[in-house]
Design a protein around this motif. Sequence first.
Motif, PDB file in Angstrom:
ATOM      1  N   GLY A 267       0.748  -1.177   0.070  1.00  0.00           N
ATOM      2  CA  GLY A 267       0.059  -0.072  -0.153  1.00  0.00           C
ATOM      3  C   GLY A 267       0.875   1.382  -0.151  1.00  0.00           C
ATOM      4  O   GLY A 267       0.351   2.370   0.707  1.00  0.00           O
ATOM      5  N   ILE A 268       1.976   1.361  -0.529  1.00  0.00           N
ATOM      6  CA  ILE A 268       2.916   2.494  -0.391  1.00  0.00           C
ATOM      7  C   ILE A 268       2.735   3.138  -1.843  1.00  0.00           C
ATOM      8  O   ILE A 268       2.415   2.457  -2.815  1.00  0.00           O
ATOM      9  N   PRO A 269       2.720   4.440  -1.745  1.00  0.00           N
ATOM     10  CA  PRO A 269       2.355   5.310  -3.073  1.00  0.00           C
ATOM     11  C   PRO A 269       3.506   5.012  -4.107  1.00  0.00           C
ATOM     12  O   PRO A 269       4.725   5.726  -3.830  1.00  0.00           O
ATOM     13  N   ALA A 270       3.153   4.386  -4.967  1.00  0.00           N
ATOM     14  CA  ALA A 270       4.452   4.206  -6.102  1.00  0.00           C
ATOM     15  C   ALA A 270       3.648   3.898  -7.368  1.00  0.00           C
ATOM     16  O   ALA A 270       2.488   3.465  -7.471  1.00  0.00           O
ATOM     17  N   VAL A 271       4.476   4.236  -8.640  1.00  0.00           N
ATOM     18  CA  VAL A 271       3.937   3.969  -9.706  1.00  0.00           C
ATOM     19  C   VAL A 271       3.226   2.313  -9.986  1.00  0.00           C
ATOM     20  O   VAL A 271       3.846   1.287  -9.257  1.00  0.00           O
ATOM     21  N   ASP A 272       2.384   2.151 -10.776  1.00  0.00           N
ATOM     22  CA  ASP A 272       1.660   0.671 -10.921  1.00  0.00           C
ATOM     23  C   ASP A 272       2.479   0.049 -11.841  1.00  0.00           C
ATOM     24  O   ASP A 272       2.432   0.334 -12.992  1.00  0.00           O
ATOM     25  N   PRO A 273       3.353  -1.250 -11.513  1.00  0.00           N
ATOM     26  CA  PRO A 273       4.023  -1.793 -12.553  1.00  0.00           C
ATOM     27  C   PRO A 273       2.975  -2.748 -13.496  1.00  0.00           C
ATOM     28  O   PRO A 273       1.911  -3.264 -12.667  1.00  0.00           O
ATOM     29  N   LEU A 274       3.012  -2.929 -14.866  1.00  0.00           N
ATOM     30  CA  LEU A 274       2.415  -3.501 -15.735  1.00  0.00           C
ATOM     31  C   LEU A 274       2.750  -4.526 -16.188  1.00  0.00           C
ATOM     32  O   LEU A 274       2.379  -5.851 -16.441  1.00  0.00           O
TER      33      LEU A 274
ATOM     34  N   ALA B 201      -2.337  20.653  -0.660  1.00  0.00           N
ATOM     35  CA  ALA B 201      -1.211  20.182  -0.376  1.00  0.00           C
ATOM     36  C   ALA B 201      -0.713  19.230  -1.551  1.00  0.00           C
ATOM     37  O   ALA B 201      -1.279  19.222  -2.772  1.00  0.00           O
ATOM     38  N   TYR B 202       0.229  18.218  -1.367  1.00  0.00           N
ATOM     39  CA  TYR B 202       0.402  17.486  -2.531  1.00  0.00           C
ATOM     40  C   TYR B 202       0.800  16.027  -1.877  1.00  0.00           C
ATOM     41  O   TYR B 202       1.095  15.859  -0.829  1.00  0.00           O
ATOM     42  N   ALA B 203       0.637  14.926  -2.773  1.00  0.00           N
ATOM     43  CA  ALA B 203       0.853  13.531  -2.345  1.00  0.00           C
ATOM     44  C   ALA B 203       2.113  13.197  -3.154  1.00  0.00           C
ATOM     45  O   ALA B 203       2.372  13.342  -4.665  1.00  0.00           O
ATOM     46  N   ALA B 204       3.152  12.488  -2.856  1.00  0.00           N
ATOM     47  CA  ALA B 204       4.268  12.008  -3.440  1.00  0.00           C
ATOM     48  C   ALA B 204       4.311  10.681  -4.026  1.00  0.00           C
ATOM     49  O   ALA B 204       3.748   9.821  -2.768  1.00  0.00           O
ATOM     50  N   TYR B 205       4.512  10.244  -4.971  1.00  0.00           N
ATOM     51  CA  TYR B 205       4.668   8.861  -5.336  1.00  0.00           C
ATOM     52  C   TYR B 205       6.169   8.461  -5.901  1.00  0.00           C
ATOM     53  O   TYR B 205       6.711   9.268  -6.580  1.00  0.00           O
ATOM     54  N   LEU B 206       6.741   7.369  -5.388  1.00  0.00           N
ATOM     55  CA  LEU B 206       7.699   6.750  -5.862  1.00  0.00           C
ATOM     56  C   LEU B 206       7.754   6.403  -7.355  1.00  0.00           C
ATOM     57  O   LEU B 206       6.628   5.517  -7.637  1.00  0.00           O
TER      58      LEU B 206
END
Length: 411
Positions: free
Chosen positions: A79-86, A165-170
């Motif tokens: 559940g960590i904010p990161a791009v979704d691997p396809l 605000a902002y949300a950061a994603y790896l």
Amino acid sequence: MALQISATNPEHPALLLALPWHLPLEEWPDEYLVPLPRGISRHVVRYARAGDEVIAVKELAERPALREYELLRDLDRLGIPAVDPLAVVTGRADEAGDPLEPVLITRHLRGSQPYRSMFETTMRPATMHRLMDALAVLLVRLHLAGFAWGDCSLSNTLFRRDAGAYAAYLVDAETGDLHPRLSSGQRDYDLDLARVNISGELLDLEASGALHPSVDPVEFGMEICARYGDLWQELTRTSVYPAGKYHYIERRIRRLNELGFDVAEMQIQHSSNGDTVTFVPKVVDAGHHQRQLLRLTGLDAEENQARRLLNDLESWMATQDDYAPGDPLAARPEVLAHRWVRDVFRPTVRAVPLELRGAMDPAEIYHELLEHRWYLSEGAQHDIGLDTAVEDYIENVLPKARDTLEAVTPE
């Protein structure tokens, strides 16, 4: 070696096969590409369309591609904010049969931007502070999950608007490692890298004239350390309270909830003489308001968006005739929440024309409308109502110049 596509979804390989894998990524024709802003990368990266989806395609060697693919899948499960691997595509070759580098494919994070495109016009220091907050929260979440990033930087992060605000994603996990638990040394190493990288990136912006003159790149690099340290301390510190003062523990948990975290596991221990109680959060999970909103309404939003929507939901519920907390015959909160989604949230968002929404998701649009209602109500010295706010927002706000941080929407 034949072309091979390893994908998370059985539908993706058929969509991906239509892309020109026989060409180096740098030579892909414009007809396959989507003109979205890209950050700096060690590798060739392009945005392309696969069916109805926009994907990011990155060329790199097979072993790191497969490793990053698995790490991103692990982060998704956590559940960590990161791009979704396809997918990972291997066995590529050009028309002459010469091998081409494999690619890692991730889903484009809609509404997000790399930091460089956010500095196309000079960014105010207050906005930069919010970016540092978002990045600090992301790094803390990674470390709580046992993930050592190994290259924390603005370049390896995507930012989305989140209710002011902002949300950061790896966006790049190539240098990362997942462990059961990180040592203080591993966390300090990540933090020191973040400080050096951020200062360097801001110095580069300063040299190009894209940095606000009041911003000191070195100070902002140090800021990530301070903000990380404050948040880590709040989430993990041991508290000692007088025996019998159990409401102090509840107050500490409420404070963590306000920061957007739930205490999933805790340790409470009495001293040998019984005078004090020690409280230690053992497992802290982010997304307190996100989970609450999802449970009540089925809406999936960023944390700050969820907090704002929950506040509006609670205010609306208090106006309903069948709202009576504690009354077993009254409507349950879930029933009222779904009524709010049906009668308030969805009609309000749908009133904003699609062509004027840009990259804003429904939760961000609703937040903007609430902000606009507050602004107009302050001027009028009374509540002007949501319908009036929507009309004025559509007529006087949206047609004007977009916020400089709004991402380009692919056509």
